[in-house]
Design an enzyme around this catalytic site. Structure first.
Site, PDB file in Angstrom:
ATOM      1  N   ARG A 123       0.829  -1.176  -0.076  1.00 27.67           N
ATOM      2  CA  ARG A 123      -0.092   0.152   0.093  1.00 27.67           C
ATOM      3  C   ARG A 123       0.754   1.246  -0.007  1.00 27.67           C
ATOM      4  NH1 ARG A 123      -0.715   4.957   2.155  1.00 27.67           N
ATOM      5  NH2 ARG A 123      -0.291   4.051   4.169  1.00 27.67           N
ATOM      6  N   ASP A 124       1.441   1.386   1.164  1.00 32.81           N
ATOM      7  CA  ASP A 124       2.234   2.742   1.146  1.00 32.81           C
ATOM      8  C   ASP A 124       3.287   2.885   0.091  1.00 32.81           C
ATOM      9  OD1 ASP A 124       3.015   5.377   2.428  1.00 32.81           O
ATOM     10  OD2 ASP A 124       4.324   4.386   3.698  1.00 32.81           O
TER      11      ASP A 124
ATOM     12  N   HIS B 289       7.464   4.608  11.794  1.00 36.88           N
ATOM     13  CA  HIS B 289       7.273   4.417  10.482  1.00 36.88           C
ATOM     14  C   HIS B 289       8.366   5.521   9.760  1.00 36.88           C
ATOM     15  CE1 HIS B 289       4.454   4.168   6.758  1.00 36.88           C
ATOM     16  NE2 HIS B 289       5.229   5.319   6.480  1.00 36.88           N
TER      17      HIS B 289
ATOM     18  N   HIS C 223      10.996   6.779   6.648  1.00 37.14           N
ATOM     19  CA  HIS C 223      11.325   6.652   5.376  1.00 37.14           C
ATOM     20  C   HIS C 223      13.071   7.124   5.299  1.00 37.14           C
ATOM     21  CE1 HIS C 223       7.409   6.988   2.928  1.00 37.14           C
ATOM     22  NE2 HIS C 223       7.045   6.706   4.350  1.00 37.14           N
TER      23      HIS C 223
ATOM     24  N   CYS D  38      11.024   5.889  -6.396  1.00 34.72           N
ATOM     25  CA  CYS D  38      12.196   5.039  -6.946  1.00 34.72           C
ATOM     26  C   CYS D  38      13.463   5.580  -6.188  1.00 34.72           C
ATOM     27  CB  CYS D  38      12.252   5.675  -8.595  1.00 34.72           C
ATOM     28  SG  CYS D  38      14.013   5.254  -9.027  1.00 34.72           S
TER      29      CYS D  38
ATOM     30  N   ASN E 277      10.284   3.995   1.587  1.00 37.95           N
ATOM     31  CA  ASN E 277      10.195   3.595   3.054  1.00 37.95           C
ATOM     32  C   ASN E 277      11.348   2.765   3.285  1.00 37.95           C
ATOM     33  OD1 ASN E 277       7.149   3.433   1.885  1.00 37.95           O
ATOM     34  ND2 ASN E 277       7.089   3.450   4.244  1.00 37.95           N
TER      35      ASN E 277
END
Lengths: 300, 300
Positions: free
Chosen positions: A14-15, A206, A208, A239, A248
């Protein structure tokens, strides 16, 4: 019998895919989710019931949910922005949803066109209806360590938004460093501050990896008692080799670190790495997981 | 007036380029070193006097040294494997050299064709002659957290080799996770064990990012008192996107983390990022620094 020390929430389907340039065929998504759920991952985020006009990557979520094999014990949450989305989710047999708010007013305005308070008010009937239907709710808070428009974010604001999401019925709050600008001491300080309002056992980290800080930040958060980590196989989500892309943190890298720390995840890392290599090839992007690439090279 | 909290040893022009597939023109190396020394980096590893048959990438080190601008206060160490190399280094006006040994017997045999003890004995006259000429000596220890042939390495062995290098006259010992397999708790335990034999103020941490663990490992080492970190601009050293390639941790990512932690480095991160982008383009490889890519994207 106790379970794994750390619960990994796999957000790649999803994310991750939502932020990839390529539109991924439904068959590939179904295969991705089914392969991921076979590795021992306890949660695989499966899609989103959002406007296909705004997020075309998630337009086939109902189809995906109809076709995956639901493995007992695995959660398949979907993102839901409003009551319309929840209705679709309920029709698809979803048992877990996620809602989202920003910790930055500017980001909230630009991203969902309303204030943080308005976005939270909008979720009240959604979370109520979800809970009436026995559906668990997770809350995402974005921009917790920085906002592309506002810059630094006050941890007190993150704590306030998190507490409000818990009041609305969220069982777990995922704190997202959406633009990946955080560093370890700031991440630790954030967790400490939010934990004043919401027990740390209900918080997820969470990160990135935009600035390469995600694993170091997670290490700092583990020291603060975090035991739930969101990550994305192969670092799906933007990308990884384009300038400024914001993928992520890769699940393979997280699991490699955790197992090295003696923190069990229950995840088969070799199987996960194989999936990361496969999905990267399938959608025509480089594999952004360094542990994944290294393990695949060793496997030959 | 006190200096930066952390001393960065930039190893890109030597450890980095030595492990790149491309042969880099002398002009490019000179420009790279001169640009790096202008960013505030206190040490820029400049080359190696090793057999050009074995390491063709370093064959032009004398030329490079003759042409760089030696900036006052900046160190330009070169790697030297034996007396012949030292003689060349002295002729080139070098004031700092580095010698190297492995913490793994199998690696020592396969890499330099002799036992660890033999390699250390071989360095004794080198370090003696260096010191007689007022040349500072740094010692590299490789495979400190794992060996491709032996697997796990006993921290006591690393401590023993480090102590012996200090006896031989090394002022600083750089502990290298050559194959990048370490994780934070193991890295911290290693530093603690080696610090029983060599003061932590004389130890440097040298991580490769093969499994994505380098920054997390460095964070753990900082907690153990490490204040010298080796890194490579743009993560030079092995193509980062090939399967199993083993680049050095990127200097940009390290500096970003340290500055976020409130630990000064004295390095101009924007200038460093620009150099990382330039050298990556110049040698035709992707930029392996995520902080570097993100900062370049922001700069537009």
């Amino acid at each position: 019998m106790s379970g794994p020390a750390i619960r990994i929430v796999e957000v790649g389907p999803r994310d991750g895919l939502q932020n990839e340039a390529a539109l991924v065929p439904t068959d590939t998504k179904v295969a991705l989710i089914d392969r991921l759920s076979a590795t021992g991952l306890p949660v695989v985020e499966a899609g989103a019931f959002v406007s296909p006009k705004w997020v075309p990557q998630m337009a086939d979520t109902a189809d995906v949910l109809a076709r995956i094999q639901r493995r007992p014990g695995v959660g398949y949450p979907v993102l839901v922005p409003n009551e319309r989305g929840l209705t679709q989710a309920l029709a698809a047999g979803v048992t877990e949803i996620a809602v989202f708010a920003a910790a930055s007013e500017a980001f909230s305005q630009r991203n969902i066109n309303c204030s943080i308070a308005e976005s939270l008010d909008r979720f009240a009937p959604v979370t109520r209806l979800a809970r009436d239907n026995g559906v668990a709710v997770r809350g995402y808070v974005s921009c917790v360590l920085g906002c592309p428009y506002e810059g630094a974010i006050d941890p007190a604001k993150v704590a306030e938004v998190s507490a409000r999401l818990v009041e609305l019925g969220c069982a777990e709050i995922s704190l997202g460093d959406t633009i990946g600008v955080g560093t370890p001491a700031k991440a630790a300080a954030l967790i400490r501050r939010v934990a004043e309002e919401v027990p740390v056992s209900r918080l997820a980290a969470h990160f990135h990896d935009t600035y390469g800080q995600a694993l170091a930040n997670l290490l700092a958060c583990l020291d603060e008692g975090i035991r739930v980590i969101d990550s994305s196989v192969a670092g799906l989500g933007g990308c990884p080799y384009a300038k400024g892309a914001t993928g992520n943190v890769a699940t393979e890298d997280v699991v490699y670190m955790l197992e090295g720390q003696g923190l069990s995840t229950g995840v088969d890392l070799d199987a996960l790495s194989a999936i990361g290599g496969w999905i990267s090839d399938a959608i025509g992007r480089p594999n952004a997981s360094r542990a994944g690439r290294a393990l695949l090279a060793k496997a030959g």
